[in-house]
Design a protein around this motif. Structure first.
Motif, short mmCIF file in Angstrom:
data_model
loop_
_atom_site.label_atom_id
_atom_site.label_comp_id
_atom_site.label_asym_id
_atom_site.label_seq_id
_atom_site.Cartn_x
_atom_site.Cartn_y
_atom_site.Cartn_z
N ASN A 49 38.04 2.09 48.59
CA ASN A 49 37.90 0.65 48.83
C ASN A 49 36.96 0.33 49.98
N ASP A 50 36.59 1.32 50.76
CA ASP A 50 35.72 1.09 51.91
C ASP A 50 34.76 2.27 52.06
N PHE A 51 34.01 2.53 51.00
CA PHE A 51 33.14 3.70 50.99
C PHE A 51 31.88 3.42 51.80
N PRO A 52 31.30 4.44 52.41
CA PRO A 52 30.13 4.20 53.27
C PRO A 52 28.92 3.61 52.56
N VAL A 53 28.79 3.85 51.25
CA VAL A 53 27.67 3.30 50.48
C VAL A 53 28.23 2.67 49.20
N ASP A 54 27.38 1.97 48.48
CA ASP A 54 27.78 1.36 47.23
C ASP A 54 28.36 2.43 46.30
N LEU A 55 29.55 2.17 45.74
CA LEU A 55 30.20 3.15 44.88
C LEU A 55 29.37 3.51 43.66
N ASP A 56 28.46 2.63 43.25
CA ASP A 56 27.62 2.95 42.10
C ASP A 56 26.75 4.17 42.37
N ARG A 57 26.48 4.45 43.64
CA ARG A 57 25.66 5.62 43.98
C ARG A 57 26.46 6.92 43.93
N ARG A 99 40.25 6.19 39.04
CA ARG A 99 40.57 4.80 38.72
C ARG A 99 39.36 3.88 38.94
N ALA A 100 38.52 4.26 39.87
CA ALA A 100 37.31 3.46 40.14
C ALA A 100 36.14 3.85 39.24
N GLY A 101 36.38 4.76 38.29
CA GLY A 101 35.33 5.15 37.37
C GLY A 101 34.41 6.23 37.88
N ILE A 102 34.83 6.94 38.94
CA ILE A 102 34.02 8.01 39.51
C ILE A 102 34.44 9.33 38.88
N ASP A 145 23.51 9.68 35.43
CA ASP A 145 23.02 9.06 34.20
C ASP A 145 24.04 9.19 33.08
N GLU A 146 24.65 10.36 32.96
CA GLU A 146 25.64 10.57 31.90
C GLU A 146 26.91 9.78 32.16
N ARG A 147 27.26 9.62 33.43
CA ARG A 147 28.37 8.73 33.77
C ARG A 147 28.09 7.32 33.31
N ASP A 148 26.87 6.82 33.58
CA ASP A 148 26.52 5.46 33.21
C ASP A 148 26.49 5.29 31.69
N ALA A 149 26.01 6.32 30.99
CA ALA A 149 26.00 6.25 29.53
C ALA A 149 27.42 6.21 28.99
N ALA A 150 28.33 6.97 29.59
CA ALA A 150 29.72 6.96 29.15
C ALA A 150 30.36 5.61 29.42
N ARG A 151 30.01 4.98 30.54
CA ARG A 151 30.55 3.66 30.83
C ARG A 151 30.07 2.63 29.82
N THR A 152 28.82 2.75 29.40
CA THR A 152 28.28 1.82 28.40
C THR A 152 29.01 1.97 27.07
N THR A 186 35.56 -0.31 29.61
CA THR A 186 36.66 -0.32 30.58
C THR A 186 36.60 0.93 31.44
N LYS A 187 37.05 0.80 32.67
CA LYS A 187 37.02 1.92 33.59
C LYS A 187 37.96 3.02 33.11
N PRO A 188 37.53 4.28 33.12
CA PRO A 188 38.42 5.35 32.73
C PRO A 188 39.59 5.44 33.70
N GLY A 189 40.77 5.73 33.15
CA GLY A 189 41.94 5.87 34.00
C GLY A 189 42.76 4.60 34.09
N MET A 190 42.15 3.44 33.88
CA MET A 190 42.89 2.20 33.98
C MET A 190 43.87 2.11 32.82
#
Length: 324
Positions: free
Chosen positions: A175-183, A253-256, A307-314, A318-322
């Protein structure tokens, strides 16, 4: 758990023990064993969250971060947080550092291991050598190798607090990661690498993130370790799905994407007998070097993993784990 499902899992992943891909990196065995022994000593008093023992453990880990050359991820290494438990507010402190990469990429990875344990158990100290002084000692050994041989990508190293009371430190850091979680392309979580009489090391996570399975298999496995991929789906039985069993859970839970390295439950788990003197030290060293090889391979392919994470999200919005 020793059952027919485990036997099938071993057979299905036997190729992972062959050891291909990234070159093996030996760790400093003496230093790693010293870290394990010191963190699980009686004067750490079981490292219960919020105790003087935990404060002593933090001081030791902070000193090792500085000695290794890990830079603070925040203003300093400490990442303080507050959590609610049993109707009361409690404080915890993660320790988070960074090793900067050499490549022109904003993709990052994080290696985690919780330093807290149970404190006293029925009047006896529960030293938590396997759970999880071993994971922290392994994290320090991996970090030391990456300082000496820099990664391509930025890698965060986090010694997390309050895992034993509901994965609180990991959740706070997500919830308070040093950089954007998308990275953040990958979490490698280490929890219980110190005791295994049959030399079996599970690596969980590829059920949820199939693009990681081959990568786990290609990383060199160091003797005497036998690597098993699994423990990450309902097919492993009611106690065998470890998707939310340790600090990788909040990242998932955050999709990482995550890979969780840690041994099966054993007779010393959450007992006063979980002490340095009973650890299987050759296994611990082999497991740590196996993890190091995997993290090196993941680093070399981290942009592709993202890239493969992003493709799987597309493909699955829904976020995996939710809801799982």
């Amino acid at each position: 758990m020793r059952n027919w499902i485990l036997a099938l899992g071993i057979a299905a992943t036997a190729c992972a023990t062959a050891g291909v891909g990234a070159d093996s990196h030996p760790i400093d065995r003496e230093t790693a064993l010293s870290d394990l022994r010191i963190l699980s000593a009686d004067d750490m008093d079981g490292r219960g969250t919020g105790t003087e023992g935990a404060e002593r453990a933090r001081a030791y880990i902070t000193g090792r971060f500085e000695e290794i050359g890990i830079v603070p991820a925040f203003e300093d290494y400490q990442h303080a947080f507050t959590y609610q438990r049993q109707g009361a507010s409690h404080d915890g402190i993660n320790l988070v550092g960074l090793i900067e990469g050499t490549a022109d990429s904003d993709t990052v990875m994080i290696v985690t291991a919780h330093y807290d344990h149970l404190g006293n158990c029925g009047g006896q100290i529960c030293n938590g050598a396997d759970d999880n002084a071993s994971g922290v000692a392994a994290l320090l050994a991996v970090a030391a190798d990456f300082v000496a041989n820099p990664p391509e990508h930025d890698i965060y190293f986090a010694a997390l607090d309050a895992e034993e009371v509901g994965l609180q430190g990991a959740a706070a850091l997500v919830n308070d990661f040093p950089v954007d979680l998308d990275r953040l392309a990958l979490n490698v979580n280490l929890d219980m690498l110190g005791y295994q009489t049959e030399n079996e090391l599970p690596a969980a996570g590829a059920f949820h993130y199939p693009f990681l399975r081959d990568r786990v298999a290609r990383a060199e496995v160091v003797e005497p370790v036998i690597l098993i991929q699994g423990y990450d789906s309902p097919e492993w039985g009611p106690n065998g799905d470890w998707t939310f069993a340790s600090d990788h859970g909040p990242f998932h839970r955050a999709g990482i994407p995550f890979i969780y390295y840690g041994v099966d439950f054993h007779e010393h788990y959450h007992q006063p007998t979980d002490e340095y003197e009973v650890m299987t030290l050759d296994f611990f060293v082999g497991a740590t070097e196996t993890v190091l090889n995997a993290v090196r391979l993941f680093d070399s392919e981290l942009d592709a993993i993202r890239d493969e994470r992003d493709a799987a999200r597309t493909a699955r919005p829904t976020k995996p784990g939710m809801g799982q």
